[in-house]
Design an enzyme around this catalytic site. Sequence first.
Site, mmCIF file in Angstrom:
data_model
loop_
_atom_site.group_PDB
_atom_site.id
_atom_site.type_symbol
_atom_site.label_atom_id
_atom_site.label_comp_id
_atom_site.label_asym_id
_atom_site.label_seq_id
_atom_site.Cartn_x
_atom_site.Cartn_y
_atom_site.Cartn_z
ATOM 1 N N ASP A 25 0.866 -1.176 0.000
ATOM 2 C CA ASP A 25 0.000 0.000 0.000
ATOM 3 C C ASP A 25 0.908 1.233 0.000
ATOM 4 O OD1 ASP A 25 -2.126 1.721 -0.013
ATOM 5 O OD2 ASP A 25 -3.199 0.786 1.635
HETATM 6 C C1 BGC Z 1 -5.102 3.319 0.277
HETATM 7 C C2 BGC Z 1 -5.293 2.354 -0.870
HETATM 8 C C3 BGC Z 1 -5.143 3.068 -2.179
HETATM 9 C C4 BGC Z 1 -3.782 3.737 -2.216
HETATM 10 C C5 BGC Z 1 -3.478 4.442 -3.498
HETATM 11 C C6 BGC Z 1 -3.855 4.160 0.118
HETATM 12 O O1 BGC Z 1 -3.836 5.201 1.033
HETATM 13 O O2 BGC Z 1 -5.062 2.592 1.487
HETATM 14 O O3 BGC Z 1 -6.547 1.734 -0.770
HETATM 15 O O4 BGC Z 1 -5.288 2.169 -3.237
HETATM 16 O O5 BGC Z 1 -3.722 4.691 -1.168
HETATM 17 O O6 BGC Z 1 -4.251 5.562 -3.671
#
Ligand code: BGC
Length: 755
Positions: free
Chosen positions: A268
């Site tokens: 993530d």
């Molecule tokens: C979130 C993800 C997301 C990623 C990219 C993160 O903060 O937890 O779900 O896909 O950002 O935007």
Amino acid sequence: MKDRRAVQDSSSMTNFIDELMSKMSLKEKLGQLNLLTSNVPIDQNRADEIRKGNVGGLLGGLIDCSFGINGPAQLRTIQEIAVHESRLGIPLLLAYDVIHGHQTVFPIPLGLSCSWDMDHIETAARIAAREASASGINWVFSPMVDIGRDPRWGRIAEGSGEDPHLGSQIARAMIRGLQGKDLSSPDSVMACVKHFAGYGAAEGGRDYNNADMSSSRFQDIYLPPFLAAIDAGTGSAMMSFSALNGVPSHADRERLEQVLSGVLKVSDFNGIPEMIAHGIGDEEGQIDEADPLQTMSERALRAGVQMDMMGYGFVTRLEKALAAGRISQQQIDSACRAVLKAKYKLGLFAAPFARFDEKKAVHSILAPDYRHTAREIAGDSCVLLKNENALLPLPKSGITVAVVGPLADDKKNVLGPWSFQGDSRTAVSVLEGIRNVAEVKMIYAKGSNIVEDRRMVELLNFAGPKVDIDPREPDEMIAEAIRAANASDVVIAVLGEAAEMSGESASRLDIGIPDNQRTLLKALGKTGKPIVLVTMNGRPLTLPWEKDHIPAILVSWFGGMEAGNAIADILFGERNPSGKLSATWPSHVGQVPLSYYHANTGRPGNPKEDPGKYTTRCYLDGSSDPLFPFGFGLSYTSFAYGPVEADKTVLTGDDDVLTVSITVTNTGGRDGTEVVQMYVTDPVASVVRPVRMLKGFQKIRLRAGEKKTVSFSITTRDIEFCDSRLLPVWEAGKFVIGIGTNSNELNTAEVVWNK
Ligand code: BGC
């Protein structure tokens, strides 16, 4: 490599990748593991990094990102740099958070899940894939399949609620819709199931918080939607920010190996460096004090994470780790191979620009058929919670309606969280929707702000202004609303949350309608006019006062760009509501987490009686019963359920199949749609089991007076669970099959299943 041969034959994939990897330097291999973010147009440094082969993929920026809005041309420029100006010409993965539609915005996932309609969900995902891919995007960070049982957690909005069976069906539908029949087709995008794993069990509903749970709970409840997504062929999976049972997901080697082998595993956003704050070191608890990112990057790679989103550690630290022997060439190669495989399967080597299609992108923004579909789906996601004396539907003409509330004239919040590419100018407010659908006289009054708290407004507007504060005094706004109500036959109050009150980093302590809005509602109540409450919300809300005092309540979630039309369709009887809650609505925040799917206790307390002392149902200061149970939702017609008929009362062995049937009759005066739900209870087992578990559902349409018999097949897979050794088992004995309109109103039959 630069001659673009057709290389889509899957048997040639291994050879193709072998050959490519034989030409790659260590740096270029590590570059493939590097996923960066960038707004478009791209800045010069990023372009240089891409030229040097230091970037494997790009994630669209969140603010002022022009993906799809200014057209795909700029994104194409970036892909051209990768393909034409880097040494090996390896195309980029171009990723984006396409969560509930792209330009055509559908209801938030929690709302969509309340449709219990797999065709709708697949269609919404397919349209999203078409639009996103037309802009050059080839990878979407969806579906989010985290089970959510704590509505304080804002990200419950992004998932499909509390149930593993419903969640698994939806995970499959999403993957089918996003990836299409062929991942290499220019209108398909690679899905990324997230967040692995246990993110939805964040303690206290606080975002990014850790979870501790037994392995059997994990396997029976939190894992199934991931397995379903993998089975449906998801190309990738994203780790979770949180730790499960003490192990941050980015370091959870055992679980990643067991569950996600064969799937591209991406961190993530900044998740690898964030393990430093988790306070963990390497597998021996040691850390490079001078450069903790070194330790974290090595550990994440060893655990099986293959792409590093915005951590900058894989691309900058792994060379040193390899030289020191702390990671192996094989580990780097296998991560690089996973990235190249994904690109190959997406058809990027054969046709790196196939997804850039200006014409398609422009068409899709205004495609009337997409809007029409969005309207239908938004309508079917609404849940009617109360409709005393058949107040709804309202007559389409001949009445005066006061439309009141801070969300009544709103075109920004209806789109919900994670709708970056939705253009609020093209969204339909409730006010506009009513104007489109009915010929009633309308008097509009805002009545209140969404919230009064200035700090909260600042947080809600963090990624762009969606919430404003009206300069008028609250009393003045309420007085205006009361004048509107007094001059009308009925009040439609559109209240609830701002879009950014749910989604990431949007946990709430109080999950009711904000106080100032409730004050407005109570003041409206005093006028004695009948009130229809329409809520916009990203989570189950606590509405005990509203349930007692307001005659009609319709939950619209954040319905997307057609929300206003869809809500008006229901209010004025153009569409008969059929949505059913996919997560329990608590009556008090102190009850959460709360699920219909809870384990038996030794002192359950009789649900029909006042919960006396010494029972699990007893709170000294209130009830522990939900406000509305899982699966609940009303219609403008009524349905009667006959007895549950089982084709056998005794079954034997692994391969036997039980068929249960029930006849459902539309006993009301309107055509309607009902979600018939089937639950299984295992009353005696070697371990404590849940009181009931959803195991099947069917959505049926019945004309007024019509009846249909609905059948479900049950196999031993449906009665399986993880025993104390974590092995899937089923145990002989009695089983209760319940079928009905929600998890709390079931007709039952008993069968015995012998070994
Ligand atoms: C979130 C993800 C997301 C990623 C990219 C993160 O903060 O937890 O779900 O896909 O950002 O935007």
